[in-house]
Design an enzyme around this catalytic site. Structure first.
Site, PDB file in Angstrom:
ATOM      1  N   ASP A   1       0.507  -1.135   0.202  1.00 48.54           N
ATOM      2  CA  ASP A   1      -0.608  -0.275   0.313  1.00 48.54           C
ATOM      3  C   ASP A   1       0.605   1.294  -0.090  1.00 48.54           C
ATOM      4  O   ASP A   1       2.464   1.001  -0.080  1.00 48.54           O
ATOM      5  CB  ASP A   1      -0.940  -0.464   1.523  1.00 48.54           C
TER       6      ASP A   1
ATOM      7  N   HIS B   1     -12.830  -0.820  -7.880  1.00 44.26           N
ATOM      8  CA  HIS B   1     -13.730   0.115  -7.778  1.00 44.26           C
ATOM      9  C   HIS B   1     -13.333   1.260  -6.982  1.00 44.26           C
ATOM     10  O   HIS B   1     -14.153   2.106  -7.723  1.00 44.26           O
ATOM     11  CB  HIS B   1     -14.679  -0.555  -7.019  1.00 44.26           C
TER      12      HIS B   1
ATOM     13  N   ASP C   1       3.184   2.397  -5.417  1.00 41.48           N
ATOM     14  CA  ASP C   1       2.161   2.215  -6.202  1.00 41.48           C
ATOM     15  C   ASP C   1       2.140   2.165  -6.865  1.00 41.48           C
ATOM     16  O   ASP C   1       2.394   1.475  -7.788  1.00 41.48           O
ATOM     17  CB  ASP C   1       3.116   3.852  -6.322  1.00 41.48           C
ATOM     18  N   PHE C   2       0.995   1.198  -6.554  1.00 39.35           N
ATOM     19  CA  PHE C   2       0.364   0.436  -7.603  1.00 39.35           C
ATOM     20  C   PHE C   2       0.302   0.861  -9.432  1.00 39.35           C
ATOM     21  O   PHE C   2       0.189  -0.612  -9.883  1.00 39.35           O
ATOM     22  CB  PHE C   2      -0.549  -0.362  -7.583  1.00 39.35           C
TER      23      PHE C   2
HETATM   24  C1  LIG Z   1     -10.735   1.552  -0.622  1.00 37.75           C
HETATM   25  S1  LIG Z   1      -9.664   1.000  -0.142  1.00 37.75           S
HETATM   26  C2  LIG Z   1      -9.769  -0.378   0.524  1.00 37.75           C
HETATM   27  C3  LIG Z   1      -8.678  -0.727   1.643  1.00 37.75           C
HETATM   28  C4  LIG Z   1      -8.312  -2.582   1.685  1.00 37.75           C
HETATM   29  N1  LIG Z   1      -8.149  -3.262   0.466  1.00 37.75           N
HETATM   30  C5  LIG Z   1     -10.122  -3.163   2.081  1.00 37.75           C
HETATM   31  O1  LIG Z   1     -11.164  -4.210   1.763  1.00 37.75           O
HETATM   32  O2  LIG Z   1     -10.489  -2.417   2.808  1.00 37.75           O
HETATM   33  C6  LIG Z   1      -7.794   1.190  -1.298  1.00 37.75           C
HETATM   34  C7  LIG Z   1      -7.124   1.036  -1.144  1.00 37.75           C
HETATM   35  O3  LIG Z   1      -5.794   1.413  -1.944  1.00 37.75           O
HETATM   36  C8  LIG Z   1      -4.790   2.391  -1.692  1.00 37.75           C
HETATM   37  N2  LIG Z   1      -4.058   3.076  -2.885  1.00 37.75           N
HETATM   38  C9  LIG Z   1      -5.220   3.536  -3.417  1.00 37.75           C
HETATM   39  N3  LIG Z   1      -3.900   4.212  -4.065  1.00 37.75           N
HETATM   40  C10 LIG Z   1      -2.525   3.573  -4.010  1.00 37.75           C
HETATM   41  C11 LIG Z   1      -1.825   3.675  -5.162  1.00 37.75           C
HETATM   42  N4  LIG Z   1      -1.661   4.298  -6.583  1.00 37.75           N
HETATM   43  N5  LIG Z   1      -1.449   2.919  -4.556  1.00 37.75           N
HETATM   44  C12 LIG Z   1      -1.108   1.519  -3.595  1.00 37.75           C
HETATM   45  N6  LIG Z   1      -2.440   1.976  -2.588  1.00 37.75           N
HETATM   46  C13 LIG Z   1      -2.876   2.072  -3.196  1.00 37.75           C
HETATM   47  C14 LIG Z   1      -5.585   3.231   0.026  1.00 37.75           C
HETATM   48  O4  LIG Z   1      -4.388   3.637   0.704  1.00 37.75           O
HETATM   49  C15 LIG Z   1      -6.669   2.377   0.379  1.00 37.75           C
HETATM   50  O5  LIG Z   1      -5.882   1.653   1.454  1.00 37.75           O
END
Ligand SMILES: C[S@@+](CC[C@H](N)C(=O)[O-])C[C@H]1O[C@@H](n2cnc3c(N)ncnc32)[C@H](O)[C@@H]1O
Length: 339
Positions: A206, A249, A231-232
């Site tokens: 993350d 989503h 960063d994914f």
């Molecule tokens: C809606 S949350 C879902 C968290 C978890 N998977 C859950 O179901 O509770 C989206 C996650 O994606 C992460 N995220 C957002 N942009 C990201 C990026 N560019 N690279 C890695 N992680 C990212 C956020 O920090 C967050 O933890």
């Protein structure tokens, strides 16, 4: 309105007038959650005066808000006029095993409440309205406001805690799998997956400020997991399987193709992708995903998707959807492999 309206006309018109007022129900729920009303009723019912004193509220207005909540079984007024906790109010307790207090506060926070008020702009123009209201896109906003980031992740954990076990049980993971969870937040799902699948090794991936708060230590075996930050959209760690829950989503189709492609690039031969989201069914019936989809529409670039829409996304990223696995929750697992 014309005076020769039928009973059915009147009923239909009033149906809408009554429905449109229903947003006050979650508003009242927010007040109960913020004031920790359920915490103060854990030891038994209280007269509203005592309850108001305990939570620091005006007794009359507290009663009015709780009377509305009680219409749907959340709190109740007992025969002696005291306010009581009910099974449906119990998860509002902050220390309930299935506490959703943070989730209620997150969903009713200004980040979604204000954006929902500007829904017409989103419908008219086709994008989220979050940036117009808050000055930056959703996830960038968090970098500027630590209080909101904490609120969001605690709220997400409320949702996750209700679905992690059924999702973990539905995952067809073989022993020896190196499982990378993308956007895994504080690691609650990964921890559950590792408990349910003793032969699996987990990697929590993350953003750095999110990974820093992880709770994987609670598994009690630090040899079974590691963390990675990044960063994914850029690069993800190598692995046999990729898990992403409530991640796709958040993003547009083009952005999802990028995320899935980065996983495909890093995936060992024979690897699998497990995308966990609601999968919207065809037809007009109520579905939790259809409500969530509108929240995503106003605040994010993302959306909830149908099975056919997932198949298109995966195909664009050089992947094939093998099957959609239902879980004992509102979430489904979309399983994919390299095309
Ligand atoms: C809606 S949350 C879902 C968290 C978890 N998977 C859950 O179901 O509770 C989206 C996650 O994606 C992460 N995220 C957002 N942009 C990201 C990026 N560019 N690279 C890695 N992680 C990212 C956020 O920090 C967050 O933890």
């Amino acid at each position: 309105m014309s005076i020769d309206q039928s009973d059915a006309d009147r009923a239909n018109a009033f149906f809408l007038l009554d429905e449109v007022l229903q947003f006050f129900w979650p508003a009242a729920l927010r007040a109960a959650a913020e004031l920790r009303v359920a915490d103060h009723l854990a030891d038994g019912p209280l007269p509203v005066q005592d309850l108001a004193k305990a939570v620091g509220a005006d007794p009359r207005n507290l009663y009015r808000a709780l009377r509305l909540l009680a219409t749907r079984g959340v709190f109740a007024e007992d025969a002696e006029g005291r306010i009581a906790l009910t099974p449906k109010a119990d998860p509002l307790r902050s220390d309930a095993p299935n506490s959703v207090r943070s989730g209620v506060i997150m969903v009713t926070d200004a980040m979604f409440w204000s954006t929902s008020g500007a829904i017409t702009d989103s419908v008219r123009e086709g994008g989220p309205v979050f940036e117009r209201i808050f000055g930056v896109p959703f996830f960038e906003y968090f970098a500027t406001d630590p209080a909101t980031v904490a609120l969001f992740h605690e709220g997400m954990a409320s949702y996750s805690d209700s679905e992690n076990l059924p999702v973990a049980r539905a995952l067809p993971l073989a022993g020896g799998t190196r499982l990378v969870e993308i956007g895994g937040g504080h690691g609650h799902l990964l921890r559950t997956v590792l408990r349910e699948h003793p032969g699996v090794h987990g990697v929590l991936f993350d953003r750095p400020h999110v990974v820093a708060e992880h709770g994987l230590g609670e598994l009690g075996d630090d040899t079974r997991w590691e963390t990675a930050e990044g960063d994914f959209f850029d690069k993800v760690p190598a692995g046999d399987a990729y898990l992403m829950k409530r991640v796709l989503h958040d993003w547009s189709d083009d952005e999802c193709v990028e995320i899935l492609s980065r996983c495909r690039d890093a995936m060992h031969p024979g690897g699998r992708i497990y995308a966990v989201d609601t999968v919207i069914p065809e037809g007009n019936a109520y579905d939790h995903g259809k409500v969530l989809d509108v929240l995503l529409m106003v605040a994010f670039t993302g959306r909830e998707r149908t099975a056919a829409e997932f198949a298109t996304l995966f195909d664009r990223a050089g992947l094939t959807v093998e099957r959609v696995i239902p879980t004992d929750s509102v979430m489904s697992v979309v399983e994919g492999s390299r095309a």
